[in-house]
Design a protein around this motif. Structure first.
Motif, PDB file in Angstrom:
ATOM      1  N   THR A 121       0.859  -1.185   0.000  1.00 34.03           N
ATOM      2  CA  THR A 121       0.000   0.000   0.000  1.00 34.03           C
ATOM      3  C   THR A 121       0.901   1.243   0.000  1.00 34.03           C
ATOM      4  O   THR A 121       2.062   1.161  -0.347  1.00 34.03           O
ATOM      5  CB  THR A 121      -0.940  -0.012   1.215  1.00 34.03           C
ATOM      6  N   ALA A 122       0.351   2.380   0.378  1.00 31.54           N
ATOM      7  CA  ALA A 122       1.047   3.683   0.329  1.00 31.54           C
ATOM      8  C   ALA A 122       1.279   4.141  -1.112  1.00 31.54           C
ATOM      9  O   ALA A 122       2.023   5.087  -1.342  1.00 31.54           O
ATOM     10  CB  ALA A 122       2.365   3.658   1.103  1.00 31.54           C
ATOM     11  N   LEU A 123       0.624   3.503  -2.082  1.00 38.65           N
ATOM     12  CA  LEU A 123       0.815   3.880  -3.478  1.00 38.65           C
ATOM     13  C   LEU A 123       0.187   5.229  -3.788  1.00 38.65           C
ATOM     14  O   LEU A 123       0.815   6.087  -4.424  1.00 38.65           O
ATOM     15  CB  LEU A 123       0.231   2.807  -4.390  1.00 38.65           C
ATOM     16  N   LEU A 124      -1.047   5.436  -3.352  1.00 41.42           N
ATOM     17  CA  LEU A 124      -1.723   6.704  -3.614  1.00 41.42           C
ATOM     18  C   LEU A 124      -0.957   7.864  -2.983  1.00 41.42           C
ATOM     19  O   LEU A 124      -0.786   8.923  -3.591  1.00 41.42           O
ATOM     20  CB  LEU A 124      -3.155   6.661  -3.072  1.00 41.42           C
ATOM     21  N   GLU A 125      -0.484   7.665  -1.765  1.00 39.04           N
ATOM     22  CA  GLU A 125       0.266   8.704  -1.067  1.00 39.04           C
ATOM     23  C   GLU A 125       1.542   9.070  -1.829  1.00 39.04           C
ATOM     24  O   GLU A 125       1.896  10.241  -1.967  1.00 39.04           O
ATOM     25  CB  GLU A 125       0.635   8.253   0.348  1.00 39.04           C
ATOM     26  N   ALA A 126       2.248   8.039  -2.322  1.00 37.83           N
ATOM     27  CA  ALA A 126       3.517   8.286  -2.995  1.00 37.83           C
ATOM     28  C   ALA A 126       3.328   8.873  -4.383  1.00 37.83           C
ATOM     29  O   ALA A 126       4.043   9.801  -4.783  1.00 37.83           O
ATOM     30  CB  ALA A 126       4.314   6.977  -3.085  1.00 37.83           C
ATOM     31  N   ALA A 127       2.364   8.348  -5.144  1.00 35.34           N
ATOM     32  CA  ALA A 127       2.225   8.753  -6.534  1.00 35.34           C
ATOM     33  C   ALA A 127       1.456  10.053  -6.709  1.00 35.34           C
ATOM     34  O   ALA A 127       1.723  10.808  -7.655  1.00 35.34           O
ATOM     35  CB  ALA A 127       1.531   7.642  -7.326  1.00 35.34           C
ATOM     36  N   VAL A 128       0.509  10.328  -5.809  1.00 35.23           N
ATOM     37  CA  VAL A 128      -0.404  11.452  -6.016  1.00 35.23           C
ATOM     38  C   VAL A 128      -0.328  12.498  -4.904  1.00 35.23           C
ATOM     39  O   VAL A 128      -0.086  13.680  -5.156  1.00 35.23           O
ATOM     40  CB  VAL A 128      -1.858  10.948  -6.144  1.00 35.23           C
ATOM     41  N   ILE A 129      -0.539  12.055  -3.657  1.00 30.41           N
ATOM     42  CA  ILE A 129      -0.730  13.012  -2.556  1.00 30.41           C
ATOM     43  C   ILE A 129       0.513  13.843  -2.298  1.00 30.41           C
ATOM     44  O   ILE A 129       0.438  15.079  -2.163  1.00 30.41           O
ATOM     45  CB  ILE A 129      -1.149  12.268  -1.264  1.00 30.41           C
ATOM     46  N   GLN A 130       1.687  13.220  -2.234  1.00 32.29           N
ATOM     47  CA  GLN A 130       2.886  14.000  -1.914  1.00 32.29           C
ATOM     48  C   GLN A 130       3.298  14.913  -3.073  1.00 32.29           C
ATOM     49  O   GLN A 130       3.884  15.970  -2.859  1.00 32.29           O
ATOM     50  CB  GLN A 130       4.040  13.079  -1.506  1.00 32.29           C
ATOM     51  N   TRP A 131       2.971  14.506  -4.306  1.00 31.32           N
ATOM     52  CA  TRP A 131       3.256  15.388  -5.431  1.00 31.32           C
ATOM     53  C   TRP A 131       2.373  16.628  -5.378  1.00 31.32           C
ATOM     54  O   TRP A 131       2.833  17.751  -5.624  1.00 31.32           O
ATOM     55  CB  TRP A 131       3.052  14.644  -6.741  1.00 31.32           C
ATOM     56  N   ASP A 132       1.115  16.441  -5.040  1.00 28.18           N
ATOM     57  CA  ASP A 132       0.207  17.585  -4.925  1.00 28.18           C
ATOM     58  C   ASP A 132       0.630  18.492  -3.777  1.00 28.18           C
ATOM     59  O   ASP A 132       0.552  19.719  -3.886  1.00 28.18           O
ATOM     60  CB  ASP A 132      -1.221  17.083  -4.710  1.00 28.18           C
ATOM     61  N   TRP A 133       1.076  17.876  -2.665  1.00 24.20           N
ATOM     62  CA  TRP A 133       1.583  18.687  -1.547  1.00 24.20           C
ATOM     63  C   TRP A 133       2.756  19.536  -1.997  1.00 24.20           C
ATOM     64  O   TRP A 133       2.843  20.726  -1.673  1.00 24.20           O
ATOM     65  CB  TRP A 133       2.017  17.767  -0.404  1.00 24.20           C
ATOM     66  N   LEU A 134       3.686  18.951  -2.748  1.00 24.25           N
ATOM     67  CA  LEU A 134       4.854  19.694  -3.216  1.00 24.25           C
ATOM     68  C   LEU A 134       4.439  20.878  -4.072  1.00 24.25           C
ATOM     69  O   LEU A 134       4.927  22.000  -3.867  1.00 24.25           O
ATOM     70  CB  LEU A 134       5.772  18.767  -4.017  1.00 24.25           C
ATOM     71  N   LYS A 135       3.546  20.641  -5.017  1.00 27.90           N
ATOM     72  CA  LYS A 135       3.145  21.724  -5.914  1.00 27.90           C
ATOM     73  C   LYS A 135       2.345  22.805  -5.199  1.00 27.90           C
ATOM     74  O   LYS A 135       2.352  23.963  -5.611  1.00 27.90           O
ATOM     75  CB  LYS A 135       2.346  21.152  -7.089  1.00 27.90           C
ATOM     76  N   GLY A 136       1.648  22.417  -4.115  1.00 31.84           N
ATOM     77  CA  GLY A 136       0.911  23.414  -3.359  1.00 31.84           C
ATOM     78  C   GLY A 136       1.763  24.173  -2.366  1.00 31.84           C
ATOM     79  O   GLY A 136       1.475  25.332  -2.049  1.00 31.84           O
ATOM     80  N   SER A 137       2.832  23.540  -1.870  1.00 28.39           N
ATOM     81  CA  SER A 137       3.664  24.161  -0.835  1.00 28.39           C
ATOM     82  C   SER A 137       4.955  24.749  -1.383  1.00 28.39           C
ATOM     83  O   SER A 137       5.403  25.810  -0.936  1.00 28.39           O
ATOM     84  CB  SER A 137       4.003  23.119   0.249  1.00 28.39           C
TER      85      SER A 137
END
Length: 288
Positions: A121-137
């Motif tokens: 697991t942790a796939l959604l977090e790695a592929a999507v969520i943390q990338w969106d966090w980076l682009k937002g922060s």
């Protein structure tokens, strides 16, 4: 490698839930936290990538050694599983992805804690969520993260290994436990497959059965998702937002309580209906 602190994004819970991460605070304890992050230089990234590839190769060597030397008993592998292991090893079916859990302090080489090559697991977090966090922060920063693109590319490479296309094209079935995290991981994988132009179906593992009369695995009930046969081929970033909409539990014809969660990917235009088993509800919905 540096461990730094930052201010969490305003409304971050709603942001990650919109993309499918609804298990961010299980039991009131934060699982996804945005107050700290790690920054790496290019040398550290190169080291982690190289070590990960070496560990994967060593893992394959270890399996080959166990098979060659018949060391199954030392690993408490039951006798009934041995022929299946050896047959799978010889046929070499394609593998999608795995997750390495590493210990790394920034000084010595990373050390392997666990290789989740079976049900990672942790796939959604790695592929999507943390990338969106980076682009937002930190919109001007970069991230060593090409998981989404690589998954789509891998699905395309797997076509020769899958059964020939039928009237609806090649269809890949995805199944998971009756759990939101597992179901969302499966839905995200299905979305990457659909963007590689596969048809996809999702179902709960409890709905998979064996039809003895024709000796075939089958779904015991109706499909749990729409069949998607197209991919737009236009995803140019790592971000694939997935929105979740949950309904309260209902009673089906077999007397089993269930809930349906709809996952929608705006990037591909695909919608998935995931059906979960659940306990008999009072006034609690899936979102609660």
């Amino acid at each position: 490698m540096e461990r730094l602190t930052c201010e969490p994004r305003a409304g971050w819970r709603a942001k990650v839930e919109l993309q499918g991460l609804t298990w961010h605070t299980p039991g009131g304890v934060p699982y996804w936290a945005e107050g700290t992050y790690y920054r790496f230089d290019s040398d550290a990234i190169d080291l982690i990538e190289r070590v990960t590839n070496e560990l994967h190769a060593l893992s394959l060597q270890a399996v080959q050694h166990v098979i060659d030397k018949k060391r199954y008993a030392e690993l408490h592998i039951p006798d009934a599983a041995i022929p299946l292991i050896e047959a799978s090893w010889e046929k070499e079916p394609p593998s999608i992805y795995g997750r390495f859990d590493l210990a790394y302090d920034g000084d010595g080489p990373p050390k392997l804690l666990e290789y989740n090559a079976d049900t990672p697991t942790a796939l959604l977090e790695a592929a999507v969520i943390q990338w969106d966090w980076l682009k937002g922060s930190f919109p001007d920063a970069d991230q060593f993260n090409s998981i989404h693109e690589r998954l789509i590319a891998l699905w395309k490479e797997m076509r020769p290994y899958l059964p020939p296309a039928g009237p609806k094209g090649q269809i890949v079935h995805f199944t998971s436990m009756d759990d939101r995290e597992d179901a969302m991981t499966s839905a995200y994988l299905a979305d990457t497959a659909s963007q590689a132009a596969y048809g996809v179906r999702l179902m709960a593992i409890g709905d998979v059965g064996w039809k003895e009369s024709i000796a075939i695995w089958t779904a015991n009930a109706s499909p749990r998702s729409s069949s998607c046969t197209r991919g737009n081929g236009s995803c140019t970033s790592h971000l694939v937002p997935i929105s979740l909409r949950a309904a309260p539990c209902s009673l089906n014809r077999r007397g089993r309580w269930f809930s349906r969660t709809r996952a929608f990917s705006p990037s591909s235009g695909n919608s998935f209906l995931i059906r979960h088993g659940c306990c008999r509800p009072t006034s609690v919905s899936l979102e609660d």
